[in-house]
Design an enzyme around this catalytic site. Structure first.
Site, PDB file in Angstrom:
ATOM      1  N   ASP A  80       1.208  -1.168   0.020  1.00 42.66           N
ATOM      2  CA  ASP A  80      -0.166  -0.060   0.414  1.00 42.66           C
ATOM      3  C   ASP A  80       0.799   1.166   0.022  1.00 42.66           C
ATOM      4  O   ASP A  80       1.731   1.375   0.101  1.00 42.66           O
ATOM      5  CB  ASP A  80      -1.260  -0.335   1.762  1.00 42.66           C
ATOM      6  CG  ASP A  80      -2.601   0.627   1.201  1.00 42.66           C
ATOM      7  OD1 ASP A  80      -2.301   1.625  -0.100  1.00 42.66           O
ATOM      8  OD2 ASP A  80      -2.795   0.381   1.703  1.00 42.66           O
ATOM      9  N   GLU A 104       3.416   5.407  -3.555  1.00 38.05           N
ATOM     10  CA  GLU A 104       3.582   5.792  -4.878  1.00 38.05           C
ATOM     11  C   GLU A 104       4.839   6.324  -4.662  1.00 38.05           C
ATOM     12  O   GLU A 104       5.304   7.448  -5.644  1.00 38.05           O
ATOM     13  CB  GLU A 104       2.921   7.212  -4.837  1.00 38.05           C
ATOM     14  CG  GLU A 104       1.312   6.330  -5.105  1.00 38.05           C
ATOM     15  CD  GLU A 104       0.220   5.858  -4.081  1.00 38.05           C
ATOM     16  OE1 GLU A 104      -0.656   5.273  -4.128  1.00 38.05           O
ATOM     17  OE2 GLU A 104       1.042   5.693  -2.763  1.00 38.05           O
ATOM     18  N   ASP A 106      -7.724   4.207  -3.614  1.00 42.51           N
ATOM     19  CA  ASP A 106      -9.330   4.918  -2.704  1.00 42.51           C
ATOM     20  C   ASP A 106      -9.943   5.409  -3.539  1.00 42.51           C
ATOM     21  O   ASP A 106     -10.369   6.773  -3.591  1.00 42.51           O
ATOM     22  CB  ASP A 106      -8.905   5.828  -1.308  1.00 42.51           C
ATOM     23  CG  ASP A 106      -7.599   4.796  -0.473  1.00 42.51           C
ATOM     24  OD1 ASP A 106      -7.503   3.285  -0.778  1.00 42.51           O
ATOM     25  OD2 ASP A 106      -6.778   5.549  -0.295  1.00 42.51           O
TER      26      ASP A 106
END
Length: 960
Positions: free
Chosen positions: A558, A561, A635
Site C-alpha cells: 500500500d 507512490e 481509494d
C-alpha cells in the site's frame, strides 16, 4: 548507398568505427549522428540502437557524450540483432528485418518506416527541446519530444491508470505522476501498430507541455457585480448563527495543504468552518480568443460547474481527504463575457477545490503526440513496431520483462474490507463464505493489524490477533490464502525504523517537519529509500523475519507512490522523498513502486523459490509486470461515475503493457448517505432509498468485477461481504453469487489466459480496438471491452438502468451469453437488455470457451469434465493451458497445452495433441462439446448436454 551489417561490424576490442560520412559513428548496436549546433542547448548527438527486429532505441543529447546511467525500466537485450546501414547525402538509416529508422543529418529528426516504405511515425520538425536544470547539485535537462500526427483517425492508448474517464489519448493532455488512484506509466500503443516507451522517471506531461493555468491567467474575470479582476466567493456556514463570508477570488486554486500547517488549505479562508457548509464561486469569464478551452476540476465534497448557464460538470463527489480531478472542455468566443459558477458542498473540516485551464492550442499541434519530462539526462525513448497492437505490447514486455504466470488462486475471488480488526473477524468471515457455499480464494488483512503505535514493526497486535500462525494455518485449512498489508512506512519508535535510519536509508524531511499521521494522537514516521539496493534487501529481510514464518501467501504493498502525506503539492511530495540513493527525487519521482516491488519479488524468490510471488500495489510503473505485480486503482469513491471511470482506467492500464489490474468493487470511500442507509437498516430492518441504491451499485460493480483480470471487493464501512450488503433472498445477493460462481466456472478459460499472458505476452482485459482495430467505431469506446478473445463485456454504470447501448464490431456474429441467441451480425449499436441481476454479456463467433466444474476455490479439483462451448460463424482457436498452479516449474517446461481449432466451413472441431506434461496432470478427461449457432442457440448452463468426447492426449476431430 547501402552498407551491409558486416561492413560496419565491430571487432570485440573496438569501441567505435566510422561508417560513411564523418558525421556518423557506428557500433555493434547502431549508429550515432553528430550534429552541428546553432545554440548551446541544441541537440549535439542522436543515437539509434537496435534492441530487436522491431525495437529501436532513440537517444538525443546536447552534451558531448551520452550519460551512462542504466535504465530502471528496460532490460538489456539477450542477444544482438542484425541490421544494415543506409546513407544518402541527407540521411542515414538503420534497417532491420522489420523496420527502418531514418535520421536527418541536418536536424537529427527521426522517422520510422515499415519495410514497405509506409511512414509509421515521425518526429516533428523542431520538435525536440532541451532546457538545463540543476537540482541538489545534479545537472540534467527538462526535455520535450514532439511527433507529427499522421492521421486524425489514429487511436492512442496507455499512459497508466487515470481517473478522468478519458480513453483515447489522441489530442488529450495528461500529467504523469503517482498519487492515490493515479498510476502513471510512460508508454502508449497506437492503432497504427507502434508504441512509444518514454524512458523517464520524473514528472512528465503528455500533450500540452505546460502546466494548467489559473483562470485569471487566461480569462478576464468579473465578480457577480460585474467588477473586473476576480470571481465572487460566498461561504455559507452550516450553522446559521455563524457569519456568511463573501470575498473576491482572483483564482480558484485551493488544492493542497500549507507546508508547516497541515490543517489548512492554501488560499482558503482560515476562519471559516467548512464542515457542512455551502460555497459558491460565481461571476463571469471573458476569453481573449475563440477556441476550445480545456479545464481541470479538482474536487472534494459535492461539486457542480456551470459555464454560460449550462451545467458542464454534473454533480461529482469525493471524500474530503482524497480529492479527485476531472477534465472537461468548453468552446468560448473571444471577447464574449459568459457566466461561470461553481457550487460546492464540502464534506469535511478540511476542504479542497480547484479550477484551472489550458487556453486554445493550434489544433494540429494538439493532435501531435508530445512528451515532456521535468528532469532527464537527455531524450531517451523506444520505438516498438508490431504486426498488431498485441505484438506491440509483446515488444514492450521484451524490453521491460515478461509477466510471470500468477498463482491460480489469484484468479479466484478475494474478500477484503477496511479492515478486519481481529483474528476472529478474519476467520469468521471466511467461515461464513464456506458455510454459504460462496466460492472464495483469498482473504486480506489490511493495515493496523499491528499495535497502534507500532506501524512498521511487522508484528500483529496480540490483543486482537492472539495467534497469527494459528490464524494463517486455519485459513489454509479452510482452503484459502491470506494476503497482508505491508507499507514502506515506519514509525520512528520502531526497531525497523532505527535499523534503516542508522544506514541513512530513511527519508529525513517527514521527521524534520514533524508530519504525523491520522492514527490515534498522530504518530511520527517516514518511508524507506527503495532506490537503494541494500535498503531493499533490508526491507525484505524484515518481512522475511516476521511474516514469512507465519505462512503469509501474498503481499499488499500500500501507499507505494510513495504517499507520505495526502493533499500536498507536487514539489513538497518531491521534497519529502529526496535525495534518493540514485539522485534527486525530481529525477526519480515516478519509479518508487517499481523499486519497492523489486524488493519483495526478488526477496521471496531468494528464500522460497518454489512458491509463486504475488504482489498487489497501489502504484506502479513501466516494467512492474516482471515482478509478478498487480495494481489496483486506489481509494476510489462509491459513485456511479467512479465505477464507469474504472472501465476506461483499467483498459488504458492494460494497454500500458501491465496485464494484472483490479479495483475496489463498490468503491473505497463511501458517501455518508450510504453509511446512514446501512445504519438505518440495522435499526429498522427496512431498505430505504439510499440502501436500495447502495445494493444496486454493488451488484453492478460485482458484475463488472467478475470480468476483470482480478476479482476483489474492498472498501470502508458498510462491510463488503455480499451477505452484509444484502440478505440471501435479495436480487443483489443472487446476482453476486451467480457471477462469483460463473467466475469459477470460467477458471479453465481464465487460467489459460494467465498462461497466454506469460508465454504470448497476452492482454486479458482488452479494449474493443485491440481485436477490431480496423473498425474505426471502436477507437473511442471505453465503456465496454473484450475479456480475452471470447467475451464482450458491457458493464451497467447508471442507477436504475435496465438496458444500455452496446456496439457490436464488424467481422463477427455476436451471441447472447445467457440464451445463446444471435443478437447481431456486427457493425451496429443496439440497446441491450440489462435486468437488475444480469449485465449485458456476449460471445463472438469463432470463440471456443472451456468451462470447468463447480468449485469453492480455484484448485479444488482438476477439470476432468469440461463443457466446451463452440460459437460458430467463423474459424476459431483456443489453447487450454494447465500447470501445477502455485510453483515455478512452468519456467522449466513443466506444463501442458491442449490446442483447439474450429473450421467453420466444415463445422469441425479439432482437439490437437497435448503438448507437454507436469506432475499430477490429468491423463484422460471428457470434453462435453456444445455447439452454438444461429439455428441452435444454447445459453450457458452447468448442466448443458452436448457431444461427449473422451480425450487422452491425442488429436481428435469432431463434426458438430
Amino acid at each position: 548507398m547501402r552498407l551491409p551489417f558486416f561492413t560496419c561490424a565491430l571487432l570485440a576490442s573496438a569501441i567505435v568505427a566510422s561508417c560513411g560520412s564523418s558525421k556518423i559513428e557506428k557500433d555493434s548496436m547502431g549508429i550515432t549522428v553528430n550534429l552541428d549546433r546553432q545554440n548551446e542547448n541544441d541537440v549535439r548527438k542522436v543515437r539509434l540502437q537496435v534492441w530487436g527486429d522491431k525495437i529501436i532505441r532513440v537517444s538525443a543529447t546536447p552534451d558531448s557524450k551520452f550519460a551512462e546511467d542504466e535504465s530502471l525500466v528496460v532490460l538489456k537485450p539477450e542477444s544482438s540483432t542484425k541490421f544494415e546501414v543506409e546513407e544518402t547525402d541527407s540521411t542515414v538509416s538503420l534497417v532491420t528485418s522489420a523496420v527502418r529508422a531514418t535520421v536527418s543529418l541536418a536536424t537529427g529528426d527521426v522517422k520510422f518506416y515499415d519495410l514497405s516504405g509506409r511512414l509509421v511515425v515521425s518526429e516533428a520538425d523542431g520538435g525536440r527541446e532541451f532546457s538545463p536544470i540543476e537540482v541538489e547539485g545534479t545537472k540534467g535537462y527538462t526535455v520535450r519530444q514532439e511527433f507529427e500526427s499522421l492521421s486524425e483517425e489514429e487511436g492512442i492508448y496507455g499512459l497508466g491508470q487515470h481517473q478522468s474517464d478519458e480513453f483515447n489519448y489522441k489530442g488529450k493532455n495528461e500529467e504523469l505522476f503517482q498519487y492515490n488512484t493515479k498510476v502513471s506509466v510512460p508508454f502508449v500503443v497506437s492503432t497504427d501498430n507502434y508504441g512509444i516507451l518514454w524512458d523517464s522517471y520524473s514528472l512528465c506531461r503528455w500533450g500540452n507541455p505546460d502546466g494548467y493555468k489559473q483562470l485569471g491567467g487566461v480569462f478576464k474575470l468579473f465578480d457577480k457585480d460585474g467588477k473586473e479582476g476576480a470571481l465572487t466567493g460566498t461561504y455559507v456556514p452550516a450553522n446559521p448563527s455563524e457569519t456568511t463570508l463573501v470575498q473576491r477570488e482572483d483564482s480558484i486554486y485551493f488544492e493542497h495543504l500549507k507546508r508547516g500547517d497541515l490543517a489548512h488549505v492554501v488560499n482558503l479562508p482560515q476562519n471559516f468552518n467548512f464542515a457542512g457548509s455551502h460555497v459558491t464561486y460565481e461571476g463571469a469569464i471573458e476569453a481573449e480568443k475563440s477556441g476550445e478551452y480545456k479545464f481541470i476540476l479538482y474536487y472534494s465534497g459535492y461539486q457542480k460547474v456551470y459555464v454560460d448557464n449550462k451545467e458542464v460538470v454534473p454533480e461529482r463527489w469525493r471524500t474530503a481527504w482524497n480529492p479527485n480531478s476531472y477534465k472537461f472542455s468548453v468552446n468560448l468566443e473571444g471577447g464574449k463575457r459568459v457566466p461561470i459558477k461553481i457550487e460546492w458542498e464540502p464534506n469535511g473540516s478540511v476542504a479542497y477545490c480547484g479550477l484551472r485551464v489550458y487556453d486554445p492550442r493550434d489544433p494540429k499541434e494538439q493532435m501531435n503526440m508530445s512528451w515532456w519530462g521535468e528532469m532527464q539526462n537527455g531524450i531517451d525513448y523506444y520505438f516498438i513496431y508490431g504486426d498488431d497492437m498485441d505484438d506491440v505490447i509483446s515488444g514492450y514486455r521484451t524490453l521491460t520483462g515478461k509477466a510471470p504466470v500468477m498463482p491460480k488462486w489469484a484468479m479466484g475471488y478475494w474478500q477484503s474490507r477496511e479492515k478486519y480488526n481481529t483474528q476472529q473477524e478474519v476467520l469468521s468471515t471466511l467461515a461464513e463464505f464456506r458455510k454459504r457455499g460462496i466460492p472464495i480464494d483469498n482473504i486480506v488483512i489490511d493495515w493496523l493489524h499491528w499495535k497502534e503505535d507500532s506501524w512498521g514493526s511487522h508484528e500483529f497486535d496480540r490483543a486482537r490477533f492472539p495467534d497469527p500462525k494459528g490464524m494463517v494455518d486455519t485459513i489454509h485449512d479452510m482452503n484459502a490464502r491470506v494476503m497482508i498489508s505491508v507499507w514502506p512506512k515506519f514509525y520512528v519508535t520502531t526497531e525497523h525504523y532505527k535499523e534503516f535510519d542508522k544506514n541513512g536509508w530513511m527519508y529525513k524531511l517527514p521527521v524534520q517537519d514533524s508530519i504525523r499521521d491520522w492514527v490515534g494522537p498522530g504518530y511520527l514516521s517516514s518511508f524507506y529509500d527503495a532506490y537503494d539496493a541494500d535498503a531493499r534487501k533490508l526491507f525484505w529481510n524484515q518481512i522475511n523475519d516476521h511474516y514469512m514464518p507465519l505462512g503469509i501467501d501474498a503481499w499488499w504493498m500500500d501507499a507505494s507512490e510513495p504517499n507520505i502525506r495526502d493533499c500536498t503539492d507536487i514539489q513538497y511530495r518531491k521534497d519529502l522523498i529526496t535525495p534518493t540513493a540514485l539522485g534527486p527525487s525530481t529525477k526519480y519521482f515516478n519509479a518508487y513502486a517499481l523499486m519497492n516491488a523489486d524488493a519483495i519479488y526478488n526477496g521471496q524468490r531468494g528464500v522460497d523459490p518454489d512458491k509463486r510471488v504475488f504482489l498487489l500495489t497501489r502504484s506502479g510503473f513501466a516494467g512492474q509486470q516482471r515482478y509478478s505485480t498487480a495494481t489496483w486503482s486506489g481509494d476510489i469513491a462509491t459513485r456511479w461515475e467512479d465505477m464507469k471511470a474504472q472501465i476506461s482506467a483499467g483498459l488504458n492500464f492494460s494497454m500500458s503493457g501491465v496485464p494484472w489490474w483490479t479495483m475496489d468493487i463498490g468503491g473505497f470511500c463511501v458517501e455518508d448517505r450510504y453509511v446512514k442507509g446501512q445504519q438505518e437498516f440495522y435499526q429498522t430492518g427496512k431498505e430505504n432509498a439510499d440502501l436500495k441504491e447502495w445494493r444496486e451499485l454493488n451488484t453492478r460493480w460485482y458484475q463488472f468485477g467478475a470480468f476483470s483480470p482480478l476479482f476483489r471487493a474492498h472498501g470502508q464501512w458498510p462491510y463488503r461481504e455480499i451477505f452484509n450488503i444484502a440478505p440471501e433472498n435479495h436480487p443483489a445477493y443472487e446476482s453476486v453469487v451467480y457471477y462469483t460462481n460463473l467466475r469459477y466456472d470460467m477458471m479453465p478459460y481464465i487460467y489459460s489466459m494467465a498462461g497466454m499472458t506469460h508465454f504470448n505476452d497476452y492482454t486479458v482485459m482488452r479494449p474493443m480496438v485491440m481485436d477490431f482495430t480496423s473498425d474505426l467505431a471502436t477507437r473511442g469506446i471505453g465503456d465496454q471491452y473484450m475479456f480475452g478473445n471470447a467475451f464482450l463485456v458491457a458493464p451497467v454504470y447508471e442507477y436504475g438502468a435496465r438496458d444500455r447501448e452496446v456496439y457490436f464490431p464488424k467481422g463477427s456474429l455476436w451471441y447472447d451469453f445467457y440464451t445463446g441467441k444471435e443478437v447481431s451480425a456486427g457493425g451496429e449499436t443496439k440497446v441491450a437488455p440489462a435486468p437488475y441481476g444480469r449485465m449485458p454479456l456476449y460471445v463472438r463467433s469463432g470463440a471456443i470457451v472451456p468451462f470447468g466444474p463447480a468449485m469453492q476455490y480455484a484448485d479444488e479439483k482438476a477439470a476432468d469434465v469440461i463443457n466446451l462451448y463452440v460459437y460458430t460463424g467463423e474459424n476459431g482457436e483456443f489453447t487450454l493451458y494447465e500447470d501445477e498452479n502455485v510453483n515455478y516449474n512452468y519456467e522449466k517446461g513443466s506444463y501442458s497445452m491442449i490446442p483447439f481449432s474450429f473450421d467453420n466451413a466444415t463445422q469441425t472441431l479439432t482437439i490437437g495433441d497435448r503438448k507437454g506434461e507436469f506432475p499430477g496432470m490429468l491423463k484422460e478427461r471428457t470434453f462435453n462439446v456444445v455447439k452454438v449457432s444461429p439455428e441452435t442457440p444454447v445459453g450457458y448452463s452447468r448442466d448443458v448436454k452436448g457431444k461427449e468426447v473422451k480425450y487422452s492426449g491425442s488429436k481428435t476431430e469432431i463434426r458438430l
